[in-house]
Design an enzyme around this catalytic site. Structure first.
Site, short mmCIF file in Angstrom:
data_model
loop_
_atom_site.label_atom_id
_atom_site.label_comp_id
_atom_site.label_asym_id
_atom_site.label_seq_id
_atom_site.Cartn_x
_atom_site.Cartn_y
_atom_site.Cartn_z
N SER A 39 -6.62 100.57 66.35
CA SER A 39 -7.61 99.79 67.09
C SER A 39 -7.20 98.32 67.06
CB SER A 39 -9.00 99.94 66.47
OG SER A 39 -9.89 98.98 67.02
N ASN A 94 -9.22 95.92 67.46
CA ASN A 94 -10.44 95.13 67.25
C ASN A 94 -10.82 94.93 65.78
OD1 ASN A 94 -10.83 94.92 70.08
ND2 ASN A 94 -11.56 97.03 70.07
N ASP A 102 -19.04 108.76 70.59
CA ASP A 102 -20.09 109.15 69.63
C ASP A 102 -19.62 108.77 68.23
OD1 ASP A 102 -22.20 110.23 68.26
OD2 ASP A 102 -21.80 112.31 68.82
#
Length: 337
Positions: free
Chosen positions: A175, A177, A65
């Site tokens: 992360s 990414n 979320d």
């Protein structure tokens, strides 16, 4: 039971489309009152971690979320705490689609979302509108076009914004990414970031009259020396907790599978052992100085128990929900007691 019925159909959809479809329909169930019929997990022993009382040790990891739009619906599944985000100062679309891939043969997921989110102000409007009264963590990051030399500004901006709304804040520097983000885990850069965040935390605590703990989320792709350096810096700067781990860039455990060579972070069962090893290493170096939240490859109560035995105080799940559904929360609660 319901998830096992719809799962084959969901797995025929693109992974990100199935993800969005599930969240939207979960929200419809919550608004209709039907989610109240879902059986709650068995009572677990409460845990006090980072000065917070957690009703059970099973949390939702960040990433599911991102904008805090589904908090009330997710709360209906019985989590002991919910972490939303990763959120950035400004909205950003993330990486081009497709950017999420299932590896069902290995119960794994690869994603390269790239911190797609609507920006911190939208998230805070969603949080303000929620009915949820449980433990809420907010995970913060930097925008993709903010150079690492100015990354601290993005983290401080988000920290100031979310501080009044969060029970704890997670700093995401792991992360794979966002280009060069993991360079912030290097000793000098990390020391500067932790110092700035800790100073601002005290200013905000005085300003708001309450202390909000800050945790650092780290990668699984660290050697023993790097883990030792991070542990030493966390203790030096008196951080409140550490979340281990994010997704991995490694593919040795899935290299023969379809989609295995897609760029992005690998999560789910293939991450399990690597994540647990980092938790064990952290635990050895920290020696109880601050708590660890374990995440990565938890698909059963036994997997969660291994994280606890390695040194975690709490656990979080995400990819396990893709393969097991909400029954996973119940399974972990029964195992951990």
């Amino acid at each position: 039971m319901l998830y096992s019925i719809v799962k084959p159909w969901l797995f025929r959809l693109d992974a990100e489309r199935a993800h969005d479809f599930t969240l939207k329909n979960l929200k419809r169930l919550e608004r209709s009152g039907l989610l109240n019929l879902y059986p709650r997990p068995p009572k677990c022993k409460q845990r006090q971690v980072m000065g917070i009382n957690f009703p059970n040790p099973v949390g939702l990891a960040a990433g599911l979320d991102k904008n805090g739009a589904y908090i009330d619906a997710l709360a209906g599944l019985g989590f002991g705490f919910i972490e939303i985000g990763t959120i950035t100062p400004r909205p950003q679309p993330g990486n081009p689609k497709p950017r999420m891939f299932r590896l069902p043969e290995a119960q794994g997921v690869i994603n390269r979302f790239g911190f797609n989110n609507l920006g911190v102000d939208v998230l805070l409007r969603n949080v303000a509108a929620t009915k949820y009264k449980g433990v809420l963590g907010i995970n913060i990051g930097k925008n993709f076009d903010t150079p690492n030399e100015r990354a601290v500004d993005d983290y401080l901006h988000c920290l100031r914004k979310v501080y009044p709304y969060a029970h704890y804040v997670t700093v995401n520097i792991s992360s794979p990414n966002t280009k060069n983000l993991r360079a912030l885990q290097e000793k000098e850069a990390l020391g500067q970031l932790l110092h700035a965040l800790k100073q601002e935390q005290q200013v905000l605590a005085d300003q708001h009259g309450r202390y909000v703990p800050i945790a650092l989320k780290i990668a699984p792709d660290l050697d023993e020396g790097q883990v030792a350096d991070i542990a030493a810096l966390l203790m030096k700067h008196q951080f409140d907790g550490v979340i281990a781990t994010n997704t991995t860039l490694a593919r040795d455990m899935v290299q023969a599978l379809p989609c295995a060579q897609e760029a992005g972070g690998l999560s789910g069962a293939p991450l399990r052992d690597r994540s647990t090893a980092v938790i064990q290493s952290l635990s050895n170096h920290l020696a109880g100085a601050l708590p660890i939240i374990g995440v990565g490859g938890i698909l059963s109560g036994e997997d969660a128990e291994q994280k606890i035995k390695a040194g975690a105080s709490l656990v979080q799940v995400y990819s396990g929900l893709v393969y097991r559904g909400p029954v996973l929360v119940d399974d972990i609660c029964r195992t951990l007691g």
